[in-house]
Write an enzyme that holds these catalytic residues in place. Sequence first.
Site, mmCIF file in Angstrom:
data_model
loop_
_atom_site.group_PDB
_atom_site.id
_atom_site.type_symbol
_atom_site.label_atom_id
_atom_site.label_comp_id
_atom_site.label_asym_id
_atom_site.label_seq_id
_atom_site.Cartn_x
_atom_site.Cartn_y
_atom_site.Cartn_z
ATOM 1 N N HIS A 109 -11.573 -8.437 -1.134
ATOM 2 C CA HIS A 109 -10.923 -7.528 -0.189
ATOM 3 C C HIS A 109 -11.458 -7.790 1.220
ATOM 4 C CE1 HIS A 109 -8.720 -4.253 -2.522
ATOM 5 N NE2 HIS A 109 -9.034 -5.172 -3.402
ATOM 6 N N HIS A 141 -4.622 -0.605 -2.685
ATOM 7 C CA HIS A 141 -5.481 0.583 -2.781
ATOM 8 C C HIS A 141 -4.756 1.862 -3.188
ATOM 9 C CE1 HIS A 141 -9.078 -1.223 -0.967
ATOM 10 N NE2 HIS A 141 -8.226 -1.917 -0.238
ATOM 11 N N SER A 157 -9.257 -10.985 5.965
ATOM 12 C CA SER A 157 -8.905 -11.405 7.331
ATOM 13 C C SER A 157 -10.151 -11.661 8.170
ATOM 14 C CB SER A 157 -8.042 -10.327 8.002
ATOM 15 O OG SER A 157 -6.802 -10.188 7.361
ATOM 16 N N GLU A 163 -11.500 -1.136 -8.285
ATOM 17 C CA GLU A 163 -12.507 -1.360 -7.246
ATOM 18 C C GLU A 163 -13.737 -0.520 -7.517
ATOM 19 O OE1 GLU A 163 -13.185 -1.263 -2.375
ATOM 20 O OE2 GLU A 163 -11.164 -1.167 -3.230
ATOM 21 N N ASN A 178 -7.192 -10.732 -0.414
ATOM 22 C CA ASN A 178 -6.306 -9.843 0.333
ATOM 23 C C ASN A 178 -6.275 -10.191 1.819
ATOM 24 O OD1 ASN A 178 -6.140 -8.558 -2.130
ATOM 25 N ND2 ASN A 178 -6.401 -6.514 -1.282
ATOM 26 N N GLY A 181 -10.284 -5.416 8.407
ATOM 27 C CA GLY A 181 -10.178 -5.659 9.844
ATOM 28 C C GLY A 181 -10.874 -6.945 10.240
ATOM 29 N N SER A 219 0.867 -1.181 0.000
ATOM 30 C CA SER A 219 0.000 0.000 0.000
ATOM 31 C C SER A 219 0.898 1.224 0.000
ATOM 32 C CB SER A 219 -0.897 -0.004 1.237
ATOM 33 O OG SER A 219 -0.103 0.157 2.415
ATOM 34 N N ASP A 275 -4.352 -8.759 5.371
ATOM 35 C CA ASP A 275 -3.495 -7.760 6.001
ATOM 36 C C ASP A 275 -3.548 -7.905 7.522
ATOM 37 O OD1 ASP A 275 -1.858 -5.627 6.542
ATOM 38 O OD2 ASP A 275 -3.290 -4.087 5.961
#
Length: 430
Positions: free
Chosen positions: A358, A201, A361, A265, A380, A319, A153, A382
Amino acid sequence: MEAFTVAPLSVQPATPVTPAVFQASPNIAPQAAGSHGFTQTLLGAATAAAAARGVTRAQRQKRRATRLAQPASLDEKRFPVLSRRDPPVGSFPKMPDSVHPGVVSGQALVDLLNHAKENGYAIPAVNCVSSSSINACIEAARKMDAPIMIQFSAGGAQFYAGKGLDNSEFHAAIAGAVSGAYHARAVAEQYGVPVILHTDHCAKKLLPWFDGLLEADERYFERHGEPLFSSHMLDLSEEPLEENIEICVKYLERMAKVNCGLEMELGITGGEEDGVNNEDANPEDLYSTPEEIFQVYDALSKVPNGFFTIAAAFGNVHGVYQPGNVKLEPTILDKAQKYISEKIGAEEGSKPVSFVFHGGSGSDIKDIREAVDYGVIKMNIDTDTQWSYWSGIRDFEQKYHDYLQTQIGNPDGEDKPNKTLGWEVMLDPS
């Protein structure tokens, strides 16, 4: 989706270039190279030698540009690894023939992502902020004998370069991403797995960062016949859809010239990431419609030699949250595939769109599998990897706490130094 047309690499060895100065003035002492006078002598001798041969400066520049524009030979390293050990070689019997160890781009990228869609798997895309996180990801790919995507990023790239650098013109973020890309290229072949280099992004305010990355791609392409990065993402989801599409088409036209892929996106991913906070986003914006997705697909498909993926919104949130707080609707992707297949006259059951997941997690495994069934080829990750990184440090500190408080003195004795023990533990933490 249209595939790249990639010119085959030349197998002819590069012609060695001998500086004209050493032909014209062989008695000049190389050890004097640090002096200003020697530099001037070099330049003067080179100019004189060229003039004697009737070669103008413009002609020399043209020859140099032509030489640099030649694709690298098959035997030439993509990056100067300072070792005589050859990079790992081998084949991937379950992969397309174009997929090879190291960073893949162009046709190999297209073939790999299409292979993922056809065989029902998604490639993990991990946001990295350091060389150690890059190494950990590629090592994990090696252990799983699977491809992986390394991505940066803008904020992560700036951190990679160092927060002490000036980033007012995104110079630090550009330098960090480029540095990370070169690092990944230097080690990926050694691990012997396919690696996709990607950037994450990029909102409208970050377009100067994007431009800098494309310039790096174009310079690398001139020398090696492939872009530095495999692909990049544009995240203009906060802009009106028409403007989002218009800008993406403009950039894809430029990227297609160097065989670089685009991820775009539409809709909004909830939560917060890299300074973009969508925690209070309108719930309706978290879900794309088949009509919107077709509008994007139709426009980008018209770009010659262009290759793209779409990060459509189906309730994704950045998140990790308590179960029930995030409501994913992967069926949106299925409806879009059917709608677009009908629009373009594709066979029933086709998956014309390559989707990106996206906010992966913390997602429920059932949602992940369903999304992959509907054409997701990239997921994705993170937050999960950030926590994993921290957990390793935390657990290590807790286990060896009493040895990590001072340089001298530990449970084995007040005068015992901790440096040697520390290195032994880190090298062999069994």
